[in-house]
Motif scaffolding. Structure first.
Motif, short mmCIF file in Angstrom:
data_model
loop_
_atom_site.label_atom_id
_atom_site.label_comp_id
_atom_site.label_asym_id
_atom_site.label_seq_id
_atom_site.Cartn_x
_atom_site.Cartn_y
_atom_site.Cartn_z
N MET A 124 0.81 -1.21 0.00
CA MET A 124 0.00 0.00 0.00
C MET A 124 0.85 1.27 0.00
O MET A 124 0.47 2.28 -0.59
CB MET A 124 -0.96 0.00 1.20
CG MET A 124 -2.05 -1.05 1.07
SD MET A 124 -3.00 -0.85 -0.47
CE MET A 124 -3.81 -2.44 -0.58
N LEU A 125 2.01 1.21 0.63
CA LEU A 125 2.91 2.36 0.60
C LEU A 125 3.39 2.62 -0.82
O LEU A 125 3.42 3.76 -1.29
CB LEU A 125 4.09 2.14 1.54
CG LEU A 125 5.13 3.27 1.62
CD1 LEU A 125 4.48 4.58 2.02
CD2 LEU A 125 6.25 2.89 2.58
N PHE A 126 3.75 1.54 -1.53
CA PHE A 126 4.19 1.70 -2.92
C PHE A 126 3.06 2.23 -3.80
O PHE A 126 3.27 3.12 -4.65
CB PHE A 126 4.72 0.38 -3.46
CG PHE A 126 6.17 0.14 -3.19
CD1 PHE A 126 7.14 0.49 -4.11
CD2 PHE A 126 6.58 -0.41 -1.98
CE1 PHE A 126 8.49 0.29 -3.85
CE2 PHE A 126 7.92 -0.62 -1.71
CZ PHE A 126 8.88 -0.28 -2.63
N ILE A 127 1.86 1.68 -3.64
CA ILE A 127 0.72 2.14 -4.45
C ILE A 127 0.43 3.61 -4.17
O ILE A 127 0.22 4.41 -5.10
CB ILE A 127 -0.52 1.27 -4.17
CG1 ILE A 127 -0.30 -0.15 -4.70
CG2 ILE A 127 -1.76 1.88 -4.82
CD1 ILE A 127 -1.41 -1.12 -4.34
N ILE A 133 9.13 14.40 -7.49
CA ILE A 133 10.31 14.45 -6.60
C ILE A 133 10.00 13.84 -5.25
O ILE A 133 10.76 13.01 -4.74
CB ILE A 133 10.80 15.91 -6.46
CG1 ILE A 133 11.36 16.41 -7.79
CG2 ILE A 133 11.86 16.01 -5.36
CD1 ILE A 133 11.65 17.90 -7.80
N VAL A 134 8.86 14.23 -4.67
CA VAL A 134 8.54 13.68 -3.34
C VAL A 134 8.19 12.19 -3.44
O VAL A 134 8.43 11.42 -2.50
CB VAL A 134 7.41 14.48 -2.65
CG1 VAL A 134 7.84 15.91 -2.42
CG2 VAL A 134 6.11 14.43 -3.43
N MET A 135 7.62 11.75 -4.58
CA MET A 135 7.38 10.33 -4.79
C MET A 135 8.71 9.57 -4.79
O MET A 135 8.84 8.51 -4.16
CB MET A 135 6.66 10.09 -6.11
CG MET A 135 6.43 8.60 -6.41
SD MET A 135 6.07 8.25 -8.14
CE MET A 135 7.71 8.45 -8.87
N ALA A 136 9.69 10.10 -5.49
CA ALA A 136 11.00 9.44 -5.56
C ALA A 136 11.64 9.32 -4.17
O ALA A 136 12.17 8.26 -3.81
CB ALA A 136 11.92 10.21 -6.51
N ILE A 137 11.56 10.40 -3.41
CA ILE A 137 12.10 10.37 -2.04
C ILE A 137 11.39 9.31 -1.21
O ILE A 137 12.02 8.51 -0.50
CB ILE A 137 11.96 11.75 -1.38
CG1 ILE A 137 12.83 12.78 -2.11
CG2 ILE A 137 12.34 11.69 0.10
CD1 ILE A 137 12.57 14.21 -1.68
N SER A 138 10.07 9.27 -1.31
CA SER A 138 9.27 8.33 -0.53
C SER A 138 9.55 6.89 -0.94
O SER A 138 9.62 5.99 -0.10
CB SER A 138 7.79 8.65 -0.70
OG SER A 138 7.50 9.97 -0.28
N LEU A 139 9.72 6.65 -2.24
CA LEU A 139 10.00 5.30 -2.72
C LEU A 139 11.37 4.81 -2.24
O LEU A 139 11.53 3.62 -1.92
CB LEU A 139 9.93 5.25 -4.24
CG LEU A 139 8.54 5.25 -4.86
CD1 LEU A 139 8.63 5.33 -6.38
CD2 LEU A 139 7.75 4.02 -4.45
N VAL A 140 12.34 5.70 -2.20
CA VAL A 140 13.66 5.31 -1.68
C VAL A 140 13.55 4.85 -0.24
O VAL A 140 14.12 3.81 0.15
CB VAL A 140 14.65 6.50 -1.80
CG1 VAL A 140 15.93 6.22 -1.02
CG2 VAL A 140 14.97 6.75 -3.27
N VAL A 141 12.80 5.59 0.57
CA VAL A 141 12.60 5.20 1.97
C VAL A 141 11.87 3.86 2.04
O VAL A 141 12.24 2.97 2.81
CB VAL A 141 11.82 6.29 2.74
CG1 VAL A 141 11.53 5.82 4.16
CG2 VAL A 141 12.61 7.59 2.75
N GLY A 190 -5.75 4.61 3.34
CA GLY A 190 -6.55 4.06 4.43
C GLY A 190 -6.07 2.67 4.82
O GLY A 190 -5.94 2.35 6.01
N SER A 191 -5.80 1.82 3.82
CA SER A 191 -5.25 0.50 4.10
C SER A 191 -3.87 0.60 4.74
O SER A 191 -3.55 -0.17 5.65
CB SER A 191 -5.16 -0.32 2.80
OG SER A 191 -6.44 -0.62 2.30
N LEU A 192 -3.08 1.54 4.25
CA LEU A 192 -1.75 1.76 4.85
C LEU A 192 -1.88 2.16 6.31
O LEU A 192 -1.10 1.69 7.16
CB LEU A 192 -1.01 2.82 4.05
CG LEU A 192 0.36 3.25 4.59
CD1 LEU A 192 1.32 2.07 4.65
CD2 LEU A 192 0.94 4.37 3.73
N ASP A 193 -2.84 3.02 6.63
CA ASP A 193 -3.05 3.43 8.02
C ASP A 193 -3.29 2.22 8.92
O ASP A 193 -2.73 2.11 10.01
CB ASP A 193 -4.25 4.38 8.12
CG ASP A 193 -3.90 5.80 7.69
OD1 ASP A 193 -2.70 6.10 7.56
OD2 ASP A 193 -4.83 6.59 7.47
#
Length: 393
Positions: free
Chosen positions: A79-82, A167-175, A111-114
């Motif tokens: 869900m984080l990736f989606i 840009i923020v997607m890329a940062i989040s995906l790296v994490v 919501g699922s991620l939460d």
């Protein structure tokens, strides 16, 4: 599981909470640009944003049963990736109808991620044998603050909405790629699975129902503070326009402080005493703002409301994730679903009551819910004492 591994899992879950808040705040920070792109008035924007709330509300109850089968560690990562991959689509969909679908999907994934990440937080608590849920929610708030600041920076630099979100997607995906190996597996023996499945009557489970209603009252109050404090300060407390946001600033700051201190308070006071004391503080704060509506009482009152509400939802999630006979994902998904409904119900109800009898009357409805929250907790004390919050491994 070694102490070092538990600490790595705690850091990994903390980063996921932070990324969730960071990504959400980034796209929300540029809603004015979204209005320009799709030529939406305020009412149309509200309907579009409602899609995300509906998506979350649909997905949350279903996530518990999926977690039982697949494990919260897997659902958290998926869900984080989606969520990350969907966010950049917001400014480039062909029309407002596809935007509605994208936001529905974003709401469902977040919501699922939460639910899944809170289930992971419960597993961390169980291995540490101490409460840490409140600190995770404080980190989520910190992620939102960082995301809002990042959004403001991109606006200042005149970066396009799409480039900003890429840009923020890329940062989040790296994490996400970095932390995915450190989450805690929670699959059970297949022979134990049937007792964890969500039954038709899970919403009638006494402990889940009371916890869900407490979360409902608290989350409606949180939403009301976010939506109405600035308006209340200006229209009722008669603050200057420059001063009117200070009520929300006070509330948000208090929520952060309360969540940072919440785990230590849980250890010293216990969950029931802390919830009752917190509810009393929230009642006192809102009463002060309502009974004596001037600028300083508004700021102080909303600060006390923030302190009072800060630890209640984390405690509700933690307790729901430790109910015997239910997996953490099932318990949390039910409480989250009931609680999240408060965000949907609150704005229209308060708006209707305010149009009918004034904003003070509308906010008095929130005060009534805080009283209800206190009463529910008092009646639930015996039941909560039977729940073994931190079972041995």
């Amino acid at each position: 599981m070694s102490w070092s591994d538990v600490q790595k899992s705690r850091v990994a879950v903390s980063l996921i909470f932070a990324v969730n808040g960071f990504l959400y705040a980034n796209w929300v920070a540029r809603l004015p640009r979204l209005q320009e792109i799709y030529q939406l008035d305020h009412g149309q924007l509200g309907l579009v944003l409602l899609a995300g709330s509906i998506g979350a509300l649909v997905a949350m109850p279903l996530t518990g049963s999926v977690i039982v089968k697949a494990g919260s560690h897997r659902i958290t990562v998926v869900m984080l990736f989606i969520f990350c991959l969907l966010v950049p689509l917001i400014p480039i969909t062909p029309n407002v109808y596809t935007l509605w679908l994208i936001l529905f999907a974003i709401g469902a994934s977040s919501g699922s991620l939460d639910v899944a990440m809170n289930a992971q937080a419960v597993l961390v608590e169980q291995r540490l044998h101490k409460p840490v849920m409140s600190s995770f929610h404080a980190i989520f708030s910190a992620g939102m603050m960082l995301g809002a600041g990042c959004g403001a920076l991109f606006v200042y630099l005149n970066v396009s909405y799409f480039t900003h979100l890429l840009i923020v997607m890329a940062i989040s995906l790296v994490v996400a790629l970095r932390v995915r190996h450190f989450l805690i597996p929670d699959l059970r023996n297949p022979s134990e699975e049937p007792q964890d499945h969500v039954s038709k009557n899970v919403f009638l489970h006494p402990a889940l129902l009371s916890l869900g209603l407490i979360a409902f009252c608290c989350m409606l109050g949180e939403g009301a503070m976010a939506d109405w404090t600035a308006i209340y300060m200006e229209k009722v407390s008669l603050a200057d326009r420059d001063w009117s946001p200070l009520g929300l600033v006070a509330f948000s700051t208090a929520m952060m402080i309360g969540r940072l201190l919440g785990d230590g308070a849980r250890q010293r006071l216990g969950d029931s005493r802390l919830v009752q004391g917190s509810a009393v503080v929230a009642i006192a704060g809102l009463s002060l703002a309502l009974v004596w509506p001037v600028v300083w009482t508004g700021i102080l009152g909303f600060f006390l409301v923030g302190i009072g509400l800060a630890a209640i939802v984390p405690i509700a999630y933690s307790t729901a994730g430790n109910i015997p006979g239910l997996s953490p994902g099932v318990g949390i998904s039910m409480v989250t679903s009931i609680g999240y409904a408060g965000f949907l119900v609150g704005p229209p109800v308060i708006g209707f009551l305010s149009d009918w009898q004034g904003l003070r009357f509308g906010m008095a409805f929130v005060l009534l819910l805080f009283l209800t929250m206190l009463i529910l907790n008092i009646f639930a004390v015996r039941r909560q004492r039977k729940v073994r919050i931190y079972p041995e491994n």
